[in-house]
Enzyme design. Structure first.
Site, PDB file in Angstrom:
ATOM      1  N   GLU A 129      -5.266  -8.633   0.732  1.00 41.13           N
ATOM      2  CA  GLU A 129      -5.913  -8.335   2.015  1.00 41.13           C
ATOM      3  C   GLU A 129      -7.383  -8.070   1.772  1.00 41.13           C
ATOM      4  OE1 GLU A 129      -4.346  -5.069   4.376  1.00 41.13           O
ATOM      5  OE2 GLU A 129      -2.287  -5.746   4.057  1.00 41.13           O
ATOM      6  N   GLU A 141       0.785  -1.231   0.000  1.00 43.24           N
ATOM      7  CA  GLU A 141       0.000   0.000   0.000  1.00 43.24           C
ATOM      8  C   GLU A 141       0.823   1.291   0.000  1.00 43.24           C
ATOM      9  OE1 GLU A 141      -2.744  -0.413   3.275  1.00 43.24           O
ATOM     10  OE2 GLU A 141      -3.925  -1.870   2.202  1.00 43.24           O
TER      11      GLU A 141
END
Ligand code: PNW
Length: 449
Positions: free
Chosen positions: A354, A168
């Site tokens: 995720e 991320e």
């Protein structure tokens, strides 16, 4: 919705994810140096409950038990991250053998339990000594990361075949350097864009190092991406949504797929544009073997005159289910997101690296945690995934966030994402109903053919 493992391909990969600072603790053990999160947690008000990852799940000492949990769930893969300051605790020093040994034992533990290791090099715990030299705002950090990738892949590449460079980059750049709600707590948009560029470049320079050490590596990056829609049909809301998408999604997807940075955002943010040197964009666009997608929630965007940096704001949709974080529960968004990525980019196969939710878990009188909302969230997202694969999407695996309740960054221990409950006073682990559901789901082996 009814859902079975046999709805997915035989070789579909099933996993859980964690990250080093969120679970390991042991911050003084094994010669580890400080990370930016150790320091950030010391700032008054930075963490909701004033806590830190100093102990967390004490995974550094309890990892065999945690890997047992993963095996008992029936996972075939486990996504974890390397604490960079365990490997390079001090400036200019040689790699710390104790740090390398820890991860070497951890990887052996996974392989012994039939868990395929999915290694993330950077899940936000930058060594503090690199921050003191400017951190991700400095180009030297890019080279330090490439060296780190080289050392770790040389050491573990005989056993680890699945490599994720960064988790991320949007969070590193925006949470860490624009909003200041994550370490290192900087609040400057120009810095955030430079950081995003350096993080992407470091991904691009790490790939050849990984490939040189691990010729059969599967390597990629994990992005947090969001399906977006405009708050209304008004042209200004639609334009605001395009801009928000430009920073949230395209700022990362475009350069990774050889398009450079989005021109509309560069133009609008010209004063804050990052320094990009000759060859950088080519390095960032190096081919990957998969795209990791972290999916949590969609966003509705409205025009917001004067709001920096893009005059766009997120508006709350009414009458929708929300997790304890306030994040909208939107399984359809997962399918929409995947189809959008595949329509707009010639991307590698996708893994959901995720997906998960936080709720106010209650330990019942029978000692059970009946987290039916987390279970429903899981079931509905897997159903959405199955449906989008049926429509032709190339998704090859799913990692639930998270194996364990853990240190949830600025929220400290006030938010639980685990399929396993952790009593942080006793370090007792207890599988929640959601985890029991995942185990039952995984137990029914897919049918032949
Ligand atoms: C991810 N957003 O963070 C991280 O990868 C995990 O470490 C974290 O525990 C998990 O999601 C739950 O928060 C995100 O604002 C943080 O879009 C912020 C966002 C998305 C993901």
């Amino acid at each position: 919705p009814a859902i079975a493992r046999s709805d997915f391909a035989r070789d579909f990969l099933w996993g859980c994810a964690t990250s080093s600072y969120q679970i390991e603790g042991g911050v003084r053990a094994g010669g580890r140096g400080d990370s930016i999160w150790d320091r950030f947690c010391e700032q008054p008000g930075a963490i909701r409950d004033g806590s830190s990852g100093a102990v967390a799940c004490d995974h550094y000492h309890r990892w065999p038990e945690d890997l047992d949990l993963g095996r008992d769930l029936g996972l075939n893969a486990y996504r974890f991250s390397i604490a960079w300051p365990r490997i390079f605790p001090e400036p200019g020093a040689r790699p710390n053998p104790q740090g390398l040994d820890f991860y070497s034992r951890l990887v052996d533990g996974m392989l012994e339990r039939g868990l395929q290791p999915w290694l993330t090099l950077y899940h936000w715990d930058l060594p503090q000594h690199l921050q003191e030299r400017g951190g991700w705002n400095e180009r030297d950090t890019v080279h330090a990361f490439a060296e780190f990738a080289d050392v770790v892949s040389a050491h573990l590449g005989d056993r680890v075949k699945h490599w994720i460079t960064h988790n991320e980059p949007w969070c590193t750049a925006i949470h860490g350097h624009f909003e200041g709600v994550h370490a290192p707590g900087v609040k400057d948009f120009r810095t955030a864009l430079q950081v995003a560029h350096h993080v992407l470049l470091s991904h691009g320079l790490a790939l050849p190092a990984i490939r040189a050490n691990v010729p059969d590596a599967q390597a990629g990056i994990a992005l947090s991406l969001h399906p977006l829609s405009a708050a209304s049909d008004r042209p200004e809301d639609i334009a605001a949504c395009v801009r928000h998408d430009g920073l949230r999604n395209r700022w990362f997807l475009d350069p990774l797929h050889g398009r450079g940075y989005p021109a509309d955002i560069l133009e609008r943010c010209a004063a804050d544009a990052p320094a990009v040197l000759a060859g950088d964009l080519e390095a960032i666009a190096a081919p990957t073997d998969f795209l990791g997608v972290n999916y949590y929630f969609p966003e509705i965007i409205a025009h917001a005159p004067g709001a920096a940096p893009l005059e766009a704001r997120v508006v709350a949709r009414e009458d929708v289910a929300r997790t304890a974080f306030g994040w909208e529960v939107a399984p359809d968004g997962l399918g929409a997101l995947i189809r959008r990525i595949e329509a707009d980019y010639d991307c590698a196969p996708i893994y959901i690296t995720e997906n998960g939710s936080t709720w106010d878990d209650v330990v019942g009188a029978d000692g059970q945690i009946d987290d039916h909302q987390r279970r429903d969230y899981l079931v509905r997202h897997l159903a959405a995934l199955r449906d989008t694969i049926a429509q032709g999407s190339r998704v090859k695996g799913y990692f639930a966030w998270s194996l364990l309740d853990n240190f949830e960054w600025a929220e400290g221990y006030t938010r639980r994402f685990g399929l396993t409950h952790v009593d942080f006073a006793t370090q007792q682990r207890r599988l929640k109903r959601s985890g029991q559901w995942y185990r039952a789901f995984l137990k029914l082996e897919p049918q032949q053919g």
